[in-house]
Write a protein that holds these residues in place. Structure first.
Motif, mmCIF file in Angstrom:
data_model
loop_
_atom_site.group_PDB
_atom_site.id
_atom_site.type_symbol
_atom_site.label_atom_id
_atom_site.label_comp_id
_atom_site.label_asym_id
_atom_site.label_seq_id
_atom_site.Cartn_x
_atom_site.Cartn_y
_atom_site.Cartn_z
ATOM 1 N N LEU A 1 0.919 -1.126 -0.111
ATOM 2 C CA LEU A 1 -0.094 -0.313 -0.157
ATOM 3 C C LEU A 1 1.056 0.746 -0.032
ATOM 4 C CD1 LEU A 1 -3.017 -0.876 2.229
ATOM 5 C CD2 LEU A 1 -3.089 -1.210 -0.057
ATOM 6 N N ALA A 2 1.995 1.357 0.969
ATOM 7 C CA ALA A 2 2.754 2.676 1.236
ATOM 8 C C ALA A 2 3.738 2.905 -0.709
ATOM 9 C CB ALA A 2 3.813 2.674 1.909
ATOM 10 N N ALA A 3 4.071 1.517 -1.092
ATOM 11 C CA ALA A 3 4.916 1.522 -2.220
ATOM 12 C C ALA A 3 3.758 2.511 -3.583
ATOM 13 C CB ALA A 3 5.938 0.337 -3.193
ATOM 14 N N ARG A 4 2.675 1.589 -3.577
ATOM 15 C CA ARG A 4 1.392 2.419 -4.573
ATOM 16 C C ARG A 4 0.729 3.242 -4.310
ATOM 17 N NH1 ARG A 4 -2.844 -0.845 -3.439
ATOM 18 N NH2 ARG A 4 -3.203 -2.426 -4.661
ATOM 19 N N LYS A 5 0.713 3.924 -3.154
ATOM 20 C CA LYS A 5 0.441 5.539 -3.167
ATOM 21 C C LYS A 5 1.890 6.404 -3.216
ATOM 22 C CE LYS A 5 0.300 8.517 0.910
ATOM 23 N NZ LYS A 5 -0.068 9.244 2.706
ATOM 24 N N LEU A 6 3.365 5.943 -3.386
ATOM 25 C CA LEU A 6 3.810 6.959 -3.187
ATOM 26 C C LEU A 6 4.818 6.865 -4.659
ATOM 27 C CD1 LEU A 6 7.243 5.293 -0.506
ATOM 28 C CD2 LEU A 6 5.487 7.901 -0.760
ATOM 29 N N PHE A 7 4.033 5.634 -5.273
ATOM 30 C CA PHE A 7 4.517 5.344 -6.928
ATOM 31 C C PHE A 7 3.557 6.599 -7.285
ATOM 32 C CE2 PHE A 7 5.771 0.429 -6.891
ATOM 33 C CZ PHE A 7 6.657 0.999 -6.477
ATOM 34 N N ILE A 8 2.296 6.440 -7.154
ATOM 35 C CA ILE A 8 1.392 7.442 -7.579
ATOM 36 C C ILE A 8 2.315 8.828 -7.710
ATOM 37 C CG2 ILE A 8 -1.174 8.398 -7.733
ATOM 38 C CD1 ILE A 8 -1.955 5.326 -7.113
ATOM 39 N N ASN A 9 1.762 9.130 -6.699
ATOM 40 C CA ASN A 9 2.567 10.591 -6.135
ATOM 41 C C ASN A 9 4.238 11.411 -6.359
ATOM 42 O OD1 ASN A 9 -0.207 10.898 -4.694
ATOM 43 N ND2 ASN A 9 0.607 10.178 -2.567
ATOM 44 N N LYS A 10 4.774 10.430 -6.088
ATOM 45 C CA LYS A 10 6.054 10.820 -6.758
ATOM 46 C C LYS A 10 6.921 10.120 -8.095
ATOM 47 C CE LYS A 10 9.222 11.031 -4.123
ATOM 48 N NZ LYS A 10 10.604 10.832 -2.237
ATOM 49 N N GLY A 11 6.377 9.144 -8.490
ATOM 50 C CA GLY A 11 6.691 8.614 -9.878
ATOM 51 C C GLY A 11 7.258 7.374 -9.685
ATOM 52 N N PHE A 12 7.218 6.191 -10.057
ATOM 53 C CA PHE A 12 8.545 5.011 -9.821
ATOM 54 C C PHE A 12 9.580 5.005 -9.757
ATOM 55 C CE2 PHE A 12 10.771 1.626 -10.672
ATOM 56 C CZ PHE A 12 10.394 0.196 -9.946
ATOM 57 N N PHE B 1 -2.977 2.644 -13.601
ATOM 58 C CA PHE B 1 -2.781 3.496 -14.938
ATOM 59 C C PHE B 1 -1.585 5.416 -14.695
ATOM 60 C CE2 PHE B 1 -6.252 2.268 -15.841
ATOM 61 C CZ PHE B 1 -6.276 1.271 -17.017
ATOM 62 N N GLU B 2 -2.126 5.905 -13.138
ATOM 63 C CA GLU B 2 -0.726 6.631 -13.124
ATOM 64 C C GLU B 2 0.751 5.967 -13.242
ATOM 65 O OE1 GLU B 2 -3.624 6.155 -12.178
ATOM 66 O OE2 GLU B 2 -5.364 7.607 -12.202
ATOM 67 N N ILE B 3 0.656 5.505 -12.662
ATOM 68 C CA ILE B 3 1.671 4.266 -12.229
ATOM 69 C C ILE B 3 2.576 4.436 -13.499
ATOM 70 C CG2 ILE B 3 3.226 2.116 -11.347
ATOM 71 C CD1 ILE B 3 1.013 2.444 -9.010
ATOM 72 N N PHE B 4 1.955 3.180 -14.690
ATOM 73 C CA PHE B 4 2.399 3.368 -15.833
ATOM 74 C C PHE B 4 2.777 4.202 -16.689
ATOM 75 C CE2 PHE B 4 -0.183 -0.888 -16.401
ATOM 76 C CZ PHE B 4 0.940 -1.340 -15.940
ATOM 77 N N SER B 5 2.281 5.650 -16.483
ATOM 78 C CA SER B 5 2.659 6.866 -17.172
ATOM 79 C C SER B 5 4.129 6.983 -16.069
ATOM 80 C CB SER B 5 1.469 8.292 -16.705
ATOM 81 O OG SER B 5 0.506 7.661 -17.252
#
Length: 298
Positions: free
Chosen positions: A10-21, A98-102
């Protein structure tokens, strides 16, 4: 999945969305999840492994939903297929994929590409079988070509709509329905010409049944045994009774599928909105796949 591993995902998903992978570090994930470095590496070997876990979780959830949609429905009903295809898009939206893939577009390494490619092959393999359910065995040789065309059209159509409308999300059902209408014409054309590129033999190594029914059943039984051990006096008598009855029925060599289906529906209901809801959802992924496999084998 244990609590710590879920915290990390959950933490990783949140960060990948907000900061980018690319801009998210393992230390960022550790800090956001509020776990130690050792705890992180007990569950994941890398940041890539976190993303792969998110992808696998999304695919498992979509499979679960597809199976539930198809329970007691006519497999040749195209409206059922429309709903099933739409599930992956809906769940991907819910999980912000979709946000993560972007954020990883053009930067993805081989490990993640391998997982995405495997998922695509399994999706095409699944859809080819479903198209045979609808149009009959006579399209078996062209079913993989048609399935490939369906996913290509859906992906391109949604992408174009999102770009042209500057929208973050397009409802997938209407797109899927129109694309399947186009596919109807493609099928009739291919039955005449037999001009295909994607042949069935390409998919011989891709099977979506895991390790078949026996291993899947043993896995569910193990999950339920561990789950039932967690039940305490705080859980209602009814919920404990249903959980134990479900385990007993599964352990029978001649389990009754209609009974299992009824019990499991009750099992999900009694644990809704409880601290055990997430674990019940994970068990349900395996259960519905097992039940669907048994029904298909009858």
């Amino acid at each position: 999945m244990n609590k710590r591993k879920r915290q990390i995902i959950l933490a990783a998903r949140k960060l990948f969305i907000n900061k980018g992978f690319s801009n998210t570090s393992i230390m960022d994930i550790i800090s956001e999840a509020n776990v130690s470095k050792g705890t992180f590496y007990n569950h994941f070997s890398s940041k890539n492994a976190c993303l792969i876990a998110i992808l696998e979780e999304t695919r498992e959830e979509s499979i679960n939903e597809r199976i539930k949609i198809g329970i007691n429905k006519d497999p040749s009903d195209i409206s059922v297929l429309v709903n099933q295809i739409s599930q992956l898009l809906l769940i991907s939206r819910k999980r912000n994929l979709f946000e993560i893939f972007s954020s990883i577009f053009g930067k993805t390494d081989r490990e993640i590409i391998d997982v995405l490619e495997k998922h695509l092959m399994l999706e095409v393999n699944w859809l080819a079988k479903r198209l045979v359910d609808i149009y009959g065995k006579e399209i078996k040789e062209i079913s993989f070509e048609c399935a490939t065309q369906v996913f290509g059209m859906i992906s391109a159509t949604i992408r174009i709509l999102m770009i042209s409308n500057k929208q973050q999300w397009i409802q997938p059902e209407a797109v899927v329905k129109v694309v399947l209408g186009h596919t109807d014409a493609i099928i009739h054309r291919l039955l005449e010409t037999k001009e295909i590129i994607i042949t069935p033999d390409i998919f011989l190594s891709f099977h979506d049944e895991g390790n078949e029914e026996i291993n899947l059943k043993l896995s569910i039984i193990k999950q339920l045994q561990l789950f039932n051990e967690k039940l305490t006096e705080k859980d209602s008598e009814k919920s404990v009774e249903i959980a134990n009855f479900l385990l007993e029925e599964l352990q029978k060599s001649d389990e009754r599928l209609y009974v299992l289906e009824s019990i499991f529906s009750s099992f999900i209901k009694v644990f809704e909105n409880t601290p055990l809801t997430e674990e019940v959802n994970e068990i349900s992924i395996s259960f519905w796949r097992y039940l669907n496999s048994k029904k298909n084998g009858q």
